[in-house]
Scaffold this motif. Structure first.
Motif, PDB file in Angstrom:
ATOM      1  N   THR A  14       0.814  -1.220   0.000  1.00  0.00           N
ATOM      2  CA  THR A  14       0.000   0.000   0.000  1.00  0.00           C
ATOM      3  C   THR A  14       0.847   1.270   0.000  1.00  0.00           C
ATOM      4  OG1 THR A  14      -0.190  -0.093   2.422  1.00  0.00           O
ATOM      5  CG2 THR A  14      -1.953  -1.118   1.129  1.00  0.00           C
ATOM      6  N   ARG A  15       2.056   1.215   0.520  1.00  0.00           N
ATOM      7  CA  ARG A  15       2.878   2.432   0.581  1.00  0.00           C
ATOM      8  C   ARG A  15       3.215   2.977  -0.802  1.00  0.00           C
ATOM      9  NH1 ARG A  15       8.664   2.206   0.686  1.00  0.00           N
ATOM     10  NH2 ARG A  15       9.496   0.184   0.029  1.00  0.00           N
ATOM     11  N   HIS A  16       3.170   2.116  -1.804  1.00  0.00           N
ATOM     12  CA  HIS A  16       3.485   2.554  -3.163  1.00  0.00           C
ATOM     13  C   HIS A  16       2.269   3.116  -3.900  1.00  0.00           C
ATOM     14  CE1 HIS A  16       7.342   0.707  -2.599  1.00  0.00           C
ATOM     15  NE2 HIS A  16       6.819  -0.493  -2.474  1.00  0.00           N
ATOM     16  N   MET A  17       1.097   3.023  -3.288  1.00  0.00           N
ATOM     17  CA  MET A  17      -0.155   3.356  -3.970  1.00  0.00           C
ATOM     18  C   MET A  17      -0.773   4.656  -3.472  1.00  0.00           C
ATOM     19  SD  MET A  17      -1.429  -0.558  -3.409  1.00  0.00           S
ATOM     20  CE  MET A  17      -3.101  -0.325  -3.961  1.00  0.00           C
ATOM     21  N   LEU A  18      -0.123   5.317  -2.526  1.00  0.00           N
ATOM     22  CA  LEU A  18      -0.754   6.436  -1.831  1.00  0.00           C
ATOM     23  C   LEU A  18      -1.085   7.600  -2.757  1.00  0.00           C
ATOM     24  CD1 LEU A  18       1.326   6.462   1.489  1.00  0.00           C
ATOM     25  CD2 LEU A  18      -0.841   5.304   1.000  1.00  0.00           C
ATOM     26  N   GLY A  19      -0.319   7.780  -3.836  1.00  0.00           N
ATOM     27  CA  GLY A  19      -0.548   8.915  -4.716  1.00  0.00           C
ATOM     28  C   GLY A  19      -1.455   8.632  -5.899  1.00  0.00           C
ATOM     29  N   ILE A  20      -2.020   7.444  -5.986  1.00  0.00           N
ATOM     30  CA  ILE A  20      -2.760   7.058  -7.194  1.00  0.00           C
ATOM     31  C   ILE A  20      -4.008   7.915  -7.412  1.00  0.00           C
ATOM     32  CG2 ILE A  20      -4.064   5.260  -5.993  1.00  0.00           C
ATOM     33  CD1 ILE A  20      -2.822   5.205  -9.648  1.00  0.00           C
ATOM     34  N   MET A  21      -4.592   8.445  -6.349  1.00  0.00           N
ATOM     35  CA  MET A  21      -5.805   9.260  -6.494  1.00  0.00           C
ATOM     36  C   MET A  21      -5.497  10.756  -6.507  1.00  0.00           C
ATOM     37  SD  MET A  21      -8.229   7.095  -6.820  1.00  0.00           S
ATOM     38  CE  MET A  21      -8.593   5.372  -6.480  1.00  0.00           C
ATOM     39  N   HIS A  22      -4.267  11.107  -6.702  1.00  0.00           N
ATOM     40  CA  HIS A  22      -3.863  12.517  -6.701  1.00  0.00           C
ATOM     41  C   HIS A  22      -4.762  13.350  -7.612  1.00  0.00           C
ATOM     42  CE1 HIS A  22      -1.155  15.974  -6.557  1.00  0.00           C
ATOM     43  NE2 HIS A  22      -1.308  16.060  -7.864  1.00  0.00           N
ATOM     44  N   GLY A  23      -5.302  14.435  -7.046  1.00  0.00           N
ATOM     45  CA  GLY A  23      -6.140  15.338  -7.818  1.00  0.00           C
ATOM     46  C   GLY A  23      -7.612  14.985  -7.842  1.00  0.00           C
ATOM     47  N   LEU A  24      -7.979  13.837  -7.281  1.00  0.00           N
ATOM     48  CA  LEU A  24      -9.386  13.424  -7.271  1.00  0.00           C
ATOM     49  C   LEU A  24     -10.027  13.741  -5.916  1.00  0.00           C
ATOM     50  CD1 LEU A  24      -9.285   9.898  -8.964  1.00  0.00           C
ATOM     51  CD2 LEU A  24      -9.970  12.079  -9.994  1.00  0.00           C
ATOM     52  N   PRO A  25     -11.340  13.997  -5.890  1.00  0.00           N
ATOM     53  CA  PRO A  25     -12.022  14.111  -4.598  1.00  0.00           C
ATOM     54  C   PRO A  25     -11.816  12.820  -3.801  1.00  0.00           C
ATOM     55  CG  PRO A  25     -13.471  14.808  -6.384  1.00  0.00           C
ATOM     56  CD  PRO A  25     -12.268  14.184  -7.028  1.00  0.00           C
ATOM     57  N   GLY A  26     -11.530  12.967  -2.517  1.00  0.00           N
ATOM     58  CA  GLY A  26     -11.325  11.786  -1.689  1.00  0.00           C
ATOM     59  C   GLY A  26      -9.906  11.279  -1.652  1.00  0.00           C
ATOM     60  N   ALA A  27      -8.979  11.959  -2.329  1.00  0.00           N
ATOM     61  CA  ALA A  27      -7.584  11.500  -2.356  1.00  0.00           C
ATOM     62  C   ALA A  27      -6.993  11.456  -0.948  1.00  0.00           C
ATOM     63  CB  ALA A  27      -6.754  12.398  -3.262  1.00  0.00           C
ATOM     64  N   ARG A  28      -7.317  12.462  -0.138  1.00  0.00           N
ATOM     65  CA  ARG A  28      -6.778  12.492   1.230  1.00  0.00           C
ATOM     66  C   ARG A  28      -7.326  11.328   2.047  1.00  0.00           C
ATOM     67  NH1 ARG A  28      -7.174  18.047   4.436  1.00  0.00           N
ATOM     68  NH2 ARG A  28      -5.846  18.603   2.654  1.00  0.00           N
ATOM     69  N   ALA A  29      -8.624  11.053   1.917  1.00  0.00           N
ATOM     70  CA  ALA A  29      -9.218   9.933   2.647  1.00  0.00           C
ATOM     71  C   ALA A  29      -8.606   8.609   2.189  1.00  0.00           C
ATOM     72  CB  ALA A  29     -10.727   9.916   2.442  1.00  0.00           C
ATOM     73  N   PHE A  30      -8.357   8.492   0.898  1.00  0.00           N
ATOM     74  CA  PHE A  30      -7.719   7.286   0.360  1.00  0.00           C
ATOM     75  C   PHE A  30      -6.356   7.078   1.018  1.00  0.00           C
ATOM     76  CE2 PHE A  30      -4.974   5.083  -2.623  1.00  0.00           C
ATOM     77  CZ  PHE A  30      -5.754   4.023  -3.058  1.00  0.00           C
ATOM     78  N   ARG A  31      -5.537   8.137   1.067  1.00  0.00           N
ATOM     79  CA  ARG A  31      -4.210   8.015   1.669  1.00  0.00           C
ATOM     80  C   ARG A  31      -4.311   7.649   3.146  1.00  0.00           C
ATOM     81  NH1 ARG A  31      -3.463  12.766  -1.318  1.00  0.00           N
ATOM     82  NH2 ARG A  31      -3.567  14.043   0.583  1.00  0.00           N
ATOM     83  N   ARG A  32      -5.249   8.279   3.852  1.00  0.00           N
ATOM     84  CA  ARG A  32      -5.368   8.018   5.286  1.00  0.00           C
ATOM     85  C   ARG A  32      -5.751   6.566   5.544  1.00  0.00           C
ATOM     86  NH1 ARG A  32      -9.440   7.368   8.345  1.00  0.00           N
ATOM     87  NH2 ARG A  32     -10.932   8.189   6.806  1.00  0.00           N
TER      88      ARG A  32
END
Length: 347
Positions: A280-298
């Motif tokens: 999962t540590r490699h996937m944290l930026g995959i939603m960059h720029g989308l709504p919910g990106a911060r929640a995804f990372r958390r």
């Protein structure tokens, strides 16, 4: 060296980042990019746990092994091992500026010893049928950039090397950290362009400070390929456009599609005992720029470290993004309705 692959676009070797799980994830986003391992030292390859150091998934091809070292015989042995393990290329690191690497007499300090590098490359090339390539800087410390770069490339070209990946900035071996060495020395793209003009027979790939497709297109007017590091890692959705935009192959791979493609790999690795955070540590930026990106990372960061965490963490994170996107869409619809009321248009 009778095997070739495209160097038009590659993802840079990044220590502690581009491990086997990262590369498998990147391959879910692009089929065409050439992927590189983290640098592995020649002595580690010879004396260490090869499955741990060299193991990879077949989905990663084409994938190159980057080696750090400066002993021709040792590097030749490592190249043979890499070939036996099925790698598609062997690359010698002549660009890393860290003190630990310097203490081993390899990395960027090899810019001062072009003939030694050429001897290393010749030994590697004679040991294998794989392509052997060099990744270097344009110089170190107070070296004249043009003289240093051309000396290294021309010596290695005489030894039979035809592909060079050039990080277009100097490395300062004393006084700057590896992080500072990525930002403070100025980039010199024109020098790399000049190298290609002087040696059109060589395959020249440019690296350093590249963050957009517009920049990639500009570089490809002057050199044969580009290599991206931190942009590709921190905003992996960028890779989902590579095949279409640079190779004319198929459509874009979106974040959700990439995660679904990566899911079977994650499940298999979990069943093999790999920890969820290792992936999962490699996937944290995959939603960059989308709504919910911060929640995804958390969710991916916090929930993945809980005891017994499994693939359901990915489902939770994806659901959070879908919810945020739905909420954003509803807000846009409500705003559009209000604007129609204000302007007297039918709703």
């Amino acid at each position: 060296m009778n095997r070739t692959q495209s160097h038009k676009f590659a993802v840079a070797p990044l220590m502690d980042w581009t491990d086997r799980h990262c590369r498998a994830f990147h391959r879910a986003l692009t089929k065409e990019a050439l992927l590189y391992t983290e640098m592995v030292t020649s002595r580690a390859i010879i004396h260490g746990d090869r499955e741990k150091l060299l193991g990879y998934s077949p989905v990663e091809h084409p994938v190159a092994l980057q080696i750090g070292g400066s002993e021709p015989d040792e590097l030749a042995a490592c190249a043979k091992i890499a070939q036996d393990w099925g790698y598609d290329e062997v690359n010698l690191n002549c660009g890393c500026p860290s003190e630990r690497v310097q203490s081993g007499s390899f990395g960027a300090c090899l810019m001062r010893e072009p003939q030694l590098v050429a001897d290393c490359m010749q030994a590697m090339a004679e040991a294998v049928t794989l392509p052997v390539t060099v990744k270097c800087r344009i110089g170190v410390d107070d070296q004249d950039e043009e003289a240093a770069l051309f000396a290294l490339i021309e010596a290695c070209a005489k030894a039979g090397v035809n592909t060079f990946i050039v990080h277009a900035r100097k490395a300062w071996l004393k006084g700057l950290s590896p992080k500072e060495n990525r930002d403070i020395p100025p980039l010199n793209y024109p020098l790399v362009y000049a190298l290609k003009r002087a040696h059109p027979e060589l395959n020249i790939v440019i690296n350093g400070g590249i963050t957009s497709f517009e920049a990639i297109d500009e570089h490809l007017m002057h050199v044969d390929g580009v290599m991206l590091g931190r942009t590709a890692y921190q905003e992996p959705a960028f890779l989902g456009q590579v095949d279409r935009r640079l190779f004319g192959a198929g459509g874009d791979i979106g974040p959700f599609e990439a995660l679904e493609a990566y899911r079977p790999y994650m499940q298999a690795q979990l069943e093999a005992g790999v920890s969820l955070p290792a992936m999962t540590r490699h996937m944290l930026g995959i939603m960059h720029g989308l709504p919910g990106a911060r929640a995804f990372r958390r969710i991916m960061t916090v929930e993945s470290i809980r005891d017994g965490a499994g693939i359901e963490v990915l489902d939770m994170a994806i659901a959070a993004v879908h919810d945020a996107m739905s909420a954003a869409h509803a807000r846009r619809e409500a705003y559009a309705t209000v604007q129609k009321v204000i302007t007297g248009l039918p709703t």
